[in-house]
Design a protein around this motif. Sequence first.
Motif, mmCIF file in Angstrom:
data_model
loop_
_atom_site.group_PDB
_atom_site.id
_atom_site.type_symbol
_atom_site.label_atom_id
_atom_site.label_comp_id
_atom_site.label_asym_id
_atom_site.label_seq_id
_atom_site.Cartn_x
_atom_site.Cartn_y
_atom_site.Cartn_z
ATOM 1 N N LYS A 51 0.840 -1.211 0.000
ATOM 2 C CA LYS A 51 0.000 0.000 0.000
ATOM 3 C C LYS A 51 0.867 1.250 0.000
ATOM 4 O O LYS A 51 2.046 1.206 0.348
ATOM 5 N N VAL A 52 0.229 2.374 -0.347
ATOM 6 C CA VAL A 52 0.807 3.685 -0.089
ATOM 7 C C VAL A 52 0.032 4.272 1.093
ATOM 8 O O VAL A 52 -1.133 3.886 1.298
ATOM 9 N N ARG A 228 -10.354 -0.071 2.099
ATOM 10 C CA ARG A 228 -9.584 1.151 2.267
ATOM 11 C C ARG A 228 -9.889 1.839 3.580
ATOM 12 O O ARG A 228 -10.982 1.791 4.058
HETATM 13 N N1 LIG Z 1 -3.798 2.025 7.061
HETATM 14 C C1 LIG Z 1 -3.086 2.472 5.894
HETATM 15 C C2 LIG Z 1 -4.044 2.554 4.733
HETATM 16 C C3 LIG Z 1 -3.318 2.826 3.414
HETATM 17 C C4 LIG Z 1 -4.207 2.472 2.211
HETATM 18 O O1 LIG Z 1 -5.249 1.812 2.368
HETATM 19 N N2 LIG Z 1 -3.757 2.867 1.021
HETATM 20 C C5 LIG Z 1 -4.466 2.512 -0.180
HETATM 21 C C6 LIG Z 1 -4.594 3.693 -1.120
HETATM 22 S S1 LIG Z 1 -5.582 4.982 -0.409
HETATM 23 C C7 LIG Z 1 -3.657 1.467 -0.939
HETATM 24 O O2 LIG Z 1 -2.461 1.574 -1.044
HETATM 25 N N3 LIG Z 1 -4.342 0.465 -1.493
HETATM 26 C C8 LIG Z 1 -3.719 -0.526 -2.317
HETATM 27 C C9 LIG Z 1 -4.027 -1.912 -1.879
HETATM 28 O O3 LIG Z 1 -4.695 -2.087 -0.841
HETATM 29 O O4 LIG Z 1 -3.584 -2.825 -2.569
HETATM 30 C C10 LIG Z 1 -2.433 3.834 6.194
HETATM 31 O O5 LIG Z 1 -2.957 4.552 7.062
HETATM 32 O O6 LIG Z 1 -1.388 4.148 5.607
#
Ligand SMILES: N[C@@H](CCC(=O)N[C@@H](CS)C(=O)NCC(=O)O)C(=O)O
Length: 228
Positions: A51-52, A228
Amino acid sequence: MTGIELFSYAACPFAQRVRMVLIEKDIRFDLVEIDLANRPAWFAEVSPYGKVPVLRHAGRIVWESAIINQYLDEAFPSPPLLPADAYRRALARICMDYCDTRLLPAVHKLMQPGQTAADTAAQRERLAGVLRFMDAEGLCRLGDGPYWLGATPTLVDFQFLPFFERFGVYEELGGAEWPAECTRLRAWYDAMSERRSSIETRHTLDFHLDQQRRLRALQAAAGHPGNR
Ligand SMILES: N[C@@H](CCC(=O)N[C@@H](CS)C(=O)NCC(=O)O)C(=O)O
């Protein structure tokens, strides 16, 4: 090269949290935009959860937005974005936790595609309850505002802001309403909206609506609500 890289995605509210804190602290950084629909193979090496956001500082990686922001506050202490007092710091962390464990699940449930009208109405009321709690038990109790903990912003404010920037999406697609009595919350959002970090990371409502519609289409096609 600045020695700091942020692996990010333009529409990601969690990455926005970190970008805001980097701007508030005037830290120079390289933004590495990741196309999450078509991620490069090397990204798996950088991001343990895939994730980002991910921060790379002096060759070491930190992930999870709330933890990245606390790391930045410790590694780059000026201006401090957590209170000096240990108890106030604990309160700040409780507020940040409230965002992720109460506000976000309420928003995600409301945005879930394929619900009955009765389910949507129940989720709308749940979100309104969360907003009322934030106003009455958070903003009204913790200080004189305009920010969560008083006259200057803390990590709490950056934790919440991206999800209020997107409130128009919840209104338009989920029929959400901002409870009229939540005046402190409104004043907080107005104060936050004027900050450079908010202005420089902001997207239009049309952009957010487009992103949400795409996400809903993907979720509907996959037959699950997403995480998300
Ligand atoms: N709990 C994480 C959530 C991060 C997150 O959900 N990022 C999403 C984009 S908004 C992501 O990278 N999704 C790609 C995936 O789950 O494969 C944080 O606070 O950094």
